[in-house]
Design an enzyme around this catalytic site. Sequence first.
Site, PDB file in Angstrom:
ATOM      1  N   TYR A   1      -2.450  -1.359  10.560  1.00  0.00           N
ATOM      2  CA  TYR A   1      -2.478  -1.696   9.129  1.00  0.00           C
ATOM      3  C   TYR A   1      -1.249  -1.108   8.436  1.00  0.00           C
ATOM      4  O   TYR A   1      -0.545  -1.804   7.699  1.00  0.00           O
ATOM      5  CB  TYR A   1      -3.758  -1.122   8.514  1.00  0.00           C
ATOM      6  CG  TYR A   1      -3.866  -1.243   7.009  1.00  0.00           C
ATOM      7  CD1 TYR A   1      -4.308  -2.419   6.422  1.00  0.00           C
ATOM      8  CD2 TYR A   1      -3.532  -0.166   6.175  1.00  0.00           C
ATOM      9  CE1 TYR A   1      -4.419  -2.531   5.035  1.00  0.00           C
ATOM     10  CE2 TYR A   1      -3.639  -0.271   4.797  1.00  0.00           C
ATOM     11  CZ  TYR A   1      -4.080  -1.454   4.228  1.00  0.00           C
ATOM     12  OH  TYR A   1      -4.181  -1.556   2.860  1.00  0.00           O
TER      13      TYR A   1
ATOM     14  N   SER B   1       0.862  -1.199   0.000  1.00  0.00           N
ATOM     15  CA  SER B   1       0.000   0.000   0.000  1.00  0.00           C
ATOM     16  C   SER B   1       0.884   1.230   0.000  1.00  0.00           C
ATOM     17  O   SER B   1       2.034   1.184   0.450  1.00  0.00           O
ATOM     18  CB  SER B   1      -0.857   0.025   1.264  1.00  0.00           C
ATOM     19  OG  SER B   1      -1.522   1.266   1.369  1.00  0.00           O
TER      20      SER B   1
HETATM   21  N1  LIG Z   1      -8.554  -0.495  -1.529  1.00  0.00           N
HETATM   22  C1  LIG Z   1      -7.539   0.250  -1.189  1.00  0.00           C
HETATM   23  O1  LIG Z   1      -7.656   1.462  -1.024  1.00  0.00           O
HETATM   24  C2  LIG Z   1      -6.176  -0.373  -0.994  1.00  0.00           C
HETATM   25  C3  LIG Z   1      -5.073   0.470  -0.934  1.00  0.00           C
HETATM   26  C4  LIG Z   1      -3.819  -0.068  -0.724  1.00  0.00           C
HETATM   27  C5  LIG Z   1      -3.677  -1.436  -0.589  1.00  0.00           C
HETATM   28  N2  LIG Z   1      -4.761  -2.248  -0.658  1.00  0.00           N
HETATM   29  C6  LIG Z   1      -4.582  -3.688  -0.448  1.00  0.00           C
HETATM   30  O2  LIG Z   1      -5.212  -4.421  -1.471  1.00  0.00           O
HETATM   31  C7  LIG Z   1      -5.555  -5.720  -0.968  1.00  0.00           C
HETATM   32  C8  LIG Z   1      -6.991  -6.031  -1.377  1.00  0.00           C
HETATM   33  O3  LIG Z   1      -7.851  -5.097  -0.759  1.00  0.00           O
HETATM   34  P1  LIG Z   1      -9.199  -4.578  -1.425  1.00  0.00           P
HETATM   35  O4  LIG Z   1      -9.146  -3.109  -1.416  1.00  0.00           O
HETATM   36  O5  LIG Z   1      -9.455  -5.304  -2.673  1.00  0.00           O
HETATM   37  O6  LIG Z   1     -10.245  -4.980  -0.271  1.00  0.00           O
HETATM   38  P2  LIG Z   1     -11.553  -5.907  -0.300  1.00  0.00           P
HETATM   39  O7  LIG Z   1     -12.429  -5.536  -1.429  1.00  0.00           O
HETATM   40  O8  LIG Z   1     -12.090  -5.813   1.091  1.00  0.00           O
HETATM   41  O9  LIG Z   1     -10.975  -7.364  -0.563  1.00  0.00           O
HETATM   42  C9  LIG Z   1     -10.198  -8.003   0.408  1.00  0.00           C
HETATM   43  C10 LIG Z   1     -10.026  -9.445   0.027  1.00  0.00           C
HETATM   44  O10 LIG Z   1      -9.192 -10.065   1.023  1.00  0.00           O
HETATM   45  C11 LIG Z   1      -9.816 -11.248   1.426  1.00  0.00           C
HETATM   46  N3  LIG Z   1      -9.492 -11.563   2.823  1.00  0.00           N
HETATM   47  C12 LIG Z   1      -9.630 -10.778   3.920  1.00  0.00           C
HETATM   48  N4  LIG Z   1      -9.274 -11.467   5.015  1.00  0.00           N
HETATM   49  C13 LIG Z   1      -8.921 -12.705   4.594  1.00  0.00           C
HETATM   50  C14 LIG Z   1      -8.489 -13.877   5.255  1.00  0.00           C
HETATM   51  N5  LIG Z   1      -8.357 -13.942   6.599  1.00  0.00           N
HETATM   52  N6  LIG Z   1      -8.202 -14.965   4.529  1.00  0.00           N
HETATM   53  C15 LIG Z   1      -8.342 -14.939   3.176  1.00  0.00           C
HETATM   54  N7  LIG Z   1      -8.765 -13.872   2.488  1.00  0.00           N
HETATM   55  C16 LIG Z   1      -9.047 -12.771   3.205  1.00  0.00           C
HETATM   56  C17 LIG Z   1     -11.316 -11.029   1.243  1.00  0.00           C
HETATM   57  O11 LIG Z   1     -11.943 -12.277   1.002  1.00  0.00           O
HETATM   58  P3  LIG Z   1     -12.860 -13.068   2.070  1.00  0.00           P
HETATM   59  O12 LIG Z   1     -13.512 -12.039   2.946  1.00  0.00           O
HETATM   60  O13 LIG Z   1     -13.823 -13.798   1.187  1.00  0.00           O
HETATM   61  O14 LIG Z   1     -11.930 -13.961   2.801  1.00  0.00           O
HETATM   62  C18 LIG Z   1     -11.340 -10.201  -0.029  1.00  0.00           C
HETATM   63  O15 LIG Z   1     -11.347 -11.025  -1.156  1.00  0.00           O
HETATM   64  C19 LIG Z   1      -5.319  -5.662   0.537  1.00  0.00           C
HETATM   65  O16 LIG Z   1      -4.096  -6.276   0.871  1.00  0.00           O
HETATM   66  C20 LIG Z   1      -5.246  -4.186   0.822  1.00  0.00           C
HETATM   67  O17 LIG Z   1      -4.483  -3.894   1.963  1.00  0.00           O
HETATM   68  C21 LIG Z   1      -6.012  -1.755  -0.869  1.00  0.00           C
END
Ligand SMILES: NC(=O)c1ccc[n+]([C@@H]2O[C@H](COP(=O)([O-])OP(=O)(O)OC[C@H]3O[C@@H](n4cnc5c(N)ncnc54)[C@H](OP(=O)(O)O)[C@@H]3O)[C@@H](O)[C@H]2O)c1
Length: 253
Positions: free
Chosen positions: A151, A138
């Site tokens: 985080y 991130s």
């Molecule tokens: N969106 C942003 O602004 C942003 C910015 C920087 C970095 N990121 C990073 O991008 C990645 C994806 O985030 P996103 O924004 O796409 O969020 P999201 O839409 O909430 O998706 C998160 C994913 O992680 C999975 N997950 C959460 N806990 C888990 C666990 N214990 N075991 C297995 N899977 C798990 C969820 O699946 P289940 O709930 O089905 O398990 C879901 O598929 C993360 O690492 C996040 O830190 C996001």
Amino acid sequence: MNLSGNTVFITGATAGIGRGLAEAFYKLGNKVIIGGRRRALLDEVTGLNPGMEAIELDMTNMASIESAAAWLKAHHPTLNVLINNAGIMPFDDPSSELDDDVVQSVVATNLLGPMRMTSLLIEHLKAQAASTIIHNTSVVAFLPLATNAVYSATKAAMHSFTQSQRFALRNTSVRVIEVAPPWVNTDLIFKSDDPRAMPLDAFIDDTIAQLATNTDDIYVERVREILTHPRYTEYERVEARNLAMVDDPIPRH
Ligand SMILES: NC(=O)c1ccc[n+]([C@@H]2O[C@H](COP(=O)([O-])OP(=O)(O)OC[C@H]3O[C@@H](n4cnc5c(N)ncnc54)[C@H](OP(=O)(O)O)[C@@H]3O)[C@@H](O)[C@H]2O)c1
């Protein structure tokens, strides 16, 4: 990296960035396997993308990670791309007592999980002619958000781990890439359509375009602007960004 003909495993691909990357790699002609906890969503994504496969996976649980890694090696011996994407981002307040359950789940999901998954697959990946590990960190790995301190710390730790791993694997067939997204409009906090959040499709398109190059650090334009702002020291950048968030906080729901 070569964007087609791979066998790709993506953690946390039931939603958001993981699902977006899974569908993009699928369309580019890769065998894609997705992991996540929510069975109904795994089935929905694989149902919409025939040939894509899914495995239930809880990144906070070592037995679940071990079983997924063993299944992948047994059923997908050509696996050569691991995308460590699963993550959670609860709010916290480092100026007061932290909820230990929250701390443990964030560290387990965002830090221990990807380290463990990578570790269990590393010998397999080294045995392939060309492999790629992608860690989704991130922008807050570089510029911590005070409202999400734990985080931010896990993402900074994964940035560090990525650099060590990249160096350690420099003479192998495994390339290590870091994707450091900006705020993207997903369910991570709350799909708010806030104008400060990058639309998911645009983020996926830009990331895929950069993955096709030989860049190891994938930063979309708005992350590059934040990280290379010439006027400020790191301290000033952290201060300015957090003050801006105090005035106009991330919507929580
Ligand atoms: N969106 C942003 O602004 C942003 C910015 C920087 C970095 N990121 C990073 O991008 C990645 C994806 O985030 P996103 O924004 O796409 O969020 P999201 O839409 O909430 O998706 C998160 C994913 O992680 C999975 N997950 C959460 N806990 C888990 C666990 N214990 N075991 C297995 N899977 C798990 C969820 O699946 P289940 O709930 O089905 O398990 C879901 O598929 C993360 O690492 C996040 O830190 C996001």
